[in-house]
Design an enzyme around this catalytic site. Structure first.
Site, PDB file in Angstrom:
ATOM      1  N   TYR A  82      19.371  37.684  28.503  1.00 41.25           N
ATOM      2  CA  TYR A  82      19.915  39.047  28.577  1.00 41.25           C
ATOM      3  C   TYR A  82      19.283  39.804  29.743  1.00 41.25           C
ATOM      4  O   TYR A  82      19.959  40.452  30.532  1.00 41.25           O
ATOM      5  CB  TYR A  82      19.632  39.781  27.271  1.00 41.25           C
ATOM      6  CG  TYR A  82      20.369  41.102  27.150  1.00 41.25           C
ATOM      7  CD1 TYR A  82      21.575  41.186  26.456  1.00 41.25           C
ATOM      8  CD2 TYR A  82      19.861  42.254  27.732  1.00 41.25           C
ATOM      9  CE1 TYR A  82      22.256  42.381  26.355  1.00 41.25           C
ATOM     10  CE2 TYR A  82      20.540  43.459  27.637  1.00 41.25           C
ATOM     11  CZ  TYR A  82      21.739  43.523  26.943  1.00 41.25           C
ATOM     12  OH  TYR A  82      22.410  44.710  26.844  1.00 41.25           O
ATOM     13  N   PHE A 134      43.990  49.585  47.442  1.00 39.80           N
ATOM     14  CA  PHE A 134      44.636  48.619  46.555  1.00 39.80           C
ATOM     15  C   PHE A 134      45.028  49.368  45.274  1.00 39.80           C
ATOM     16  O   PHE A 134      44.469  50.425  44.981  1.00 39.80           O
ATOM     17  CB  PHE A 134      43.691  47.449  46.258  1.00 39.80           C
ATOM     18  CG  PHE A 134      44.337  46.439  45.360  1.00 39.80           C
ATOM     19  CD1 PHE A 134      45.404  45.683  45.818  1.00 39.80           C
ATOM     20  CD2 PHE A 134      43.919  46.265  44.049  1.00 39.80           C
ATOM     21  CE1 PHE A 134      46.042  44.776  44.985  1.00 39.80           C
ATOM     22  CE2 PHE A 134      44.549  45.356  43.212  1.00 39.80           C
ATOM     23  CZ  PHE A 134      45.610  44.614  43.675  1.00 39.80           C
ATOM     24  N   ASP A 135      45.982  48.832  44.510  1.00 35.60           N
ATOM     25  CA  ASP A 135      46.508  49.615  43.377  1.00 35.60           C
ATOM     26  C   ASP A 135      45.444  49.973  42.330  1.00 35.60           C
ATOM     27  O   ASP A 135      45.446  51.081  41.804  1.00 35.60           O
ATOM     28  CB  ASP A 135      47.743  48.949  42.743  1.00 35.60           C
ATOM     29  CG  ASP A 135      47.485  47.564  42.178  1.00 35.60           C
ATOM     30  OD1 ASP A 135      46.494  46.942  42.603  1.00 35.60           O
ATOM     31  OD2 ASP A 135      48.257  47.103  41.331  1.00 35.60           O
ATOM     32  N   ASP A 224      35.649  47.772  50.702  1.00 44.04           N
ATOM     33  CA  ASP A 224      36.229  46.952  49.631  1.00 44.04           C
ATOM     34  C   ASP A 224      36.268  45.548  50.231  1.00 44.04           C
ATOM     35  O   ASP A 224      37.124  45.232  51.053  1.00 44.04           O
ATOM     36  CB  ASP A 224      37.624  47.465  49.272  1.00 44.04           C
ATOM     37  CG  ASP A 224      38.315  46.574  48.239  1.00 44.04           C
ATOM     38  OD1 ASP A 224      37.924  45.392  48.113  1.00 44.04           O
ATOM     39  OD2 ASP A 224      39.266  47.042  47.589  1.00 44.04           O
ATOM     40  N   ALA A 226      36.698  42.463  49.121  1.00 43.51           N
ATOM     41  CA  ALA A 226      37.310  41.336  48.397  1.00 43.51           C
ATOM     42  C   ALA A 226      37.592  40.138  49.313  1.00 43.51           C
ATOM     43  O   ALA A 226      37.393  38.996  48.932  1.00 43.51           O
ATOM     44  CB  ALA A 226      38.602  41.789  47.716  1.00 43.51           C
ATOM     45  N   LYS A 267      38.327  36.676  44.879  1.00 43.47           N
ATOM     46  CA  LYS A 267      38.963  36.304  46.149  1.00 43.47           C
ATOM     47  C   LYS A 267      37.942  35.509  46.967  1.00 43.47           C
ATOM     48  O   LYS A 267      37.734  34.322  46.727  1.00 43.47           O
ATOM     49  CB  LYS A 267      39.432  37.560  46.906  1.00 43.47           C
ATOM     50  CG  LYS A 267      40.678  38.198  46.331  1.00 43.47           C
ATOM     51  CD  LYS A 267      40.402  39.049  45.144  1.00 43.47           C
ATOM     52  CE  LYS A 267      41.550  39.923  44.751  1.00 43.47           C
ATOM     53  NZ  LYS A 267      41.273  40.654  43.507  1.00 43.47           N
ATOM     54  N   HIS A 458      53.755  47.596  36.670  1.00 50.68           N
ATOM     55  CA  HIS A 458      54.311  46.292  37.052  1.00 50.68           C
ATOM     56  C   HIS A 458      53.872  45.167  36.122  1.00 50.68           C
ATOM     57  O   HIS A 458      54.580  44.187  35.949  1.00 50.68           O
ATOM     58  CB  HIS A 458      53.929  45.958  38.494  1.00 50.68           C
ATOM     59  CG  HIS A 458      52.465  46.023  38.779  1.00 50.68           C
ATOM     60  ND1 HIS A 458      51.764  47.206  38.803  1.00 50.68           N
ATOM     61  CD2 HIS A 458      51.563  45.044  39.019  1.00 50.68           C
ATOM     62  CE1 HIS A 458      50.498  46.953  39.066  1.00 50.68           C
ATOM     63  NE2 HIS A 458      50.346  45.645  39.194  1.00 50.68           N
TER      64      HIS A 458
HETATM   65  N1  F0G Z   1      40.480  45.419  45.984  1.00 51.73           N
HETATM   66  C1  F0G Z   1      41.385  44.609  46.567  1.00 51.73           C
HETATM   67  C2  F0G Z   1      41.599  44.674  48.038  1.00 51.73           C
HETATM   68  C3  F0G Z   1      42.115  43.725  45.780  1.00 51.73           C
HETATM   69  O1  F0G Z   1      43.013  42.943  46.362  1.00 51.73           O
HETATM   70  C4  F0G Z   1      41.878  43.689  44.389  1.00 51.73           C
HETATM   71  C5  F0G Z   1      42.617  42.773  43.535  1.00 51.73           C
HETATM   72  C6  F0G Z   1      40.918  44.542  43.840  1.00 51.73           C
HETATM   73  C7  F0G Z   1      40.246  45.390  44.678  1.00 51.73           C
HETATM   74  C8  F0G Z   1      40.634  44.558  42.363  1.00 51.73           C
HETATM   75  O2  F0G Z   1      39.927  43.437  42.020  1.00 51.73           O
HETATM   76  O3  F0G Z   1      41.426  42.197  40.442  1.00 51.73           O
HETATM   77  O4  F0G Z   1      38.990  41.693  40.609  1.00 51.73           O
HETATM   78  O5  F0G Z   1      39.748  43.782  39.548  1.00 51.73           O
HETATM   79  N2  F0G Z   1      43.626  42.168  43.906  1.00 51.73           N
HETATM   80  C9  F0G Z   1      44.385  41.174  43.175  1.00 51.73           C
HETATM   81  C10 F0G Z   1      45.577  40.801  43.970  1.00 51.73           C
HETATM   82  C11 F0G Z   1      44.670  41.525  41.771  1.00 51.73           C
HETATM   83  O6  F0G Z   1      46.432  40.091  43.413  1.00 51.73           O
HETATM   84  O7  F0G Z   1      45.667  41.135  45.145  1.00 51.73           O
HETATM   85  P1  F0G Z   1      40.037  42.743  40.560  1.00 51.73           P
END
Ligand code: F0G
Length: 480
Positions: A82, A134-135, A224, A226, A267, A458
């Site tokens: 932990y 990102f969304d 960000d 990713a 990613k 979506h």
């Molecule tokens: N930032 C970016 C640029 C992303 O593409 C994503 C996720 C996230 C943040 C959020 O990360 O999914 O680990 O919580 N993108 C995926 C996609 C879902 O299909 O592009 P997460």
């Protein structure tokens, strides 16, 4: 003959993936009649299909990578304590070594990192500029009752405009925003690569300039991250002065301009689950820690198990292998070149993690609220068993204040390519499927909501097709 992209590489070995297959996973095979039934039963929402109804799954490159033998064996070394887990120490070392940030809070995925960071830095009524949110990032800004603002350069808003770094932020627009609203800007973010306009990279020069402006106004800059490795590879390929710089140095320089990063490790972490938020400053890390503990878990595991952290530590190092990145971006480019040769409208130039079809131009007689990208995704699944993802009006959601569709600047269909999973032959199948859809594009129906959830609609919405008049008999209204 190797395709154009490969022919540029002088070393024949560089034409091939720098790994071989040790274990295989069967691909579900279906018939067109079955697929029509499956997608109808799923409410015409590819997110609601069962994965065993999909043959080539390009819905996302997130959490879908094949792990290496190194990563699988690292799993066995997970320390599930932990507090004070050895696996956390390994993750911390990898983050410090690869990204240069000394403080890290593990989270279960990228959006959890956003949640922790925004609880730390964003107050209601504030503004968060980004090249393009990102969304989930946008949703988390809204969740803090703050306002997300997209400041990508004008070229980045036009799928057809050529520019090597279409993810760049408009620095003058940022400067103007900070001049006017400086005290009200919580933090500046840069998404590398910029997912929503095609996986387009951000140049080093742009990261440097954005950092300088943010710093002058006393506002923190977070990346960000990713797809940080793919972004670094594009800098090496496309930005003058970086061709001979090792990728690890490019990444360290990119991160050196920032105060920290959020990371969806699903990613470029090359893992199936995981994320983190990293900081340069101890005080900020301390403040964020309380939210990390509240929302994710204790400091030394966050939302992850020890074995997840082991696999991630290994993945962060593996992803910077130049041969891997050449094969990765080369495969994406291979698909892009095939579709381009067919005359299918695409986001240009090719991005890092997928090919983005310009659905607005593919179906120019569709209006935004006919959901052109969505219609293409259903047609491609029915045609070839390929699952792709709309990045358009459906994904953009509604403006929380007006309740209207938050129309995006581009109506896209994303063919996101999982890392180290599919072969070049699979890309041929995708191209052939889209070619057939292209041939009957005037017959595709529009889609209407049957069930529309209030947030991130979506994922769970259901739809019904509605025939749409052919272009000749309908007043055209460009969707893009
Ligand atoms: N930032 C970016 C640029 C992303 O593409 C994503 C996720 C996230 C943040 C959020 O990360 O999914 O680990 O919580 N993108 C995926 C996609 C879902 O299909 O592009 P997460």
């Amino acid at each position: 003959m190797p395709h154009r992209g490969l022919a540029e590489l002088s070393e024949p070995l560089a034409w091939a993936e720098p790994y071989r297959t040790k274990m295989v996973e069967a691909i579900p095979m279906t018939t067109r009649e079955e697929r029509k039934r499956f997608i109808a039963a799923a409410g015409y929402n590819p997110f609601r299909l069962r994965a065993d109804q999909v043959s080539i799954d390009l819905l996302t490159d997130s959490g879908t990578a094949a792990m290496s033998d190194t990563q699988w064996s690292a799993l066995m070394q997970g320390d599930e304590s932990y507090a004070g887990s050895r696996s956390f120490a390994r993750l911390q070392e990898a983050v410090a070594e690869v990204l240069g940030f000394p403080y890290v809070l593990p989270t279960h995925q990228g959006r959890a990192a956003e949640n922790v960071l925004f609880h730390t830095l964003v107050q209601p009524g504030q503004i968060v500029p980004n090249n393009m949110h990102f969304d989930t990032t946008k949703a988390h800004v809204h969740n803090r009752r703050a306002r997300p603002v997209n400041l990508v350069i004008p070229e980045g808003r036009d799928p057809q405009k050529p520019h090597p770094f279409k993810g760049n932020m408009d620095v003058d627009a940022l400067e103007a925003l900070l001049e006017k609203e400086g005290a009200n800007v919580a933090l500046v973010m840069l998404t590398v690569t910029c997912n929503n306009n095609g996986g387009q990279p951000v140049s080093m020069e742009n990261i440097r300039s954005v950092s300088r402006v943010a710093r002058r106004h006393g506002v923190p800059l977070f990346l960000d991250a990713a797809r940080f490795a793919e972004n670094a590879y594009f800098i090496k390929q496309r930005e003058p002065g970086y061709r001979d710089v090792p990728l690890c140095d490019i990444v360290r320089e990119m991160m050196g301009y920032a105060d920290g990063c959020t990371m969806s490790a699903k990613k470029d972490g090359l893992v199936n689950i995981g994320g983190f938020v990293a900081f340069r400053d101890e005080e900020l890390y301390r403040r964020a820690s309380q939210f990390g503990i509240l929302y994710e878990g204790f400091l030394t595991y966050g939302g992850l198990s020890g074995r997840d952290m082991e696999a991630l530590a290994a993945g962060l190092r593996e992803v910077l292998d130049e041969h891997y990145l050449a094969a990765r971006t080369g495969q994406v480019r291979y698909l892009w070149e095939q579709l381009d040769a067919l005359g299918i409208p695409l986001v240009t130039p090719v991005g890092g993690h997928g090919v983005y079809v310009d659905a607005g131009r593919f179906l120019p007689h569709f209006r935004h609220d006919d959901f052109p990208g969505w219609a293409l995704s259903v047609a491609l699944y029915e045609e070839a068993g390929v699952r792709a993802c709309e990045i358009g009006t459906v994904l953009a959601g509604r403006n929380p204040e007006t309740g209207e569709h938050d129309y995006p600047e581009q109506e896209l269909l994303r063919l996101a390519i999982p890392r180290r999973v599919y072969s070049y032959r699979h890309m041929d199948v995708v191209a052939e499927g889209l070619r057939r859809v292209w041939q009957r594009r005037e017959e595709l129906p529009a889609y209407r909501f049957v069930y529309e959830p209030p947030v991130l609609r979506h994922f769970t919405a259901t739809f019904a097709p509605e025939p749409i008049a052919a272009p000749a008999s309908r007043s055209t209204h460009p969707a893009g």
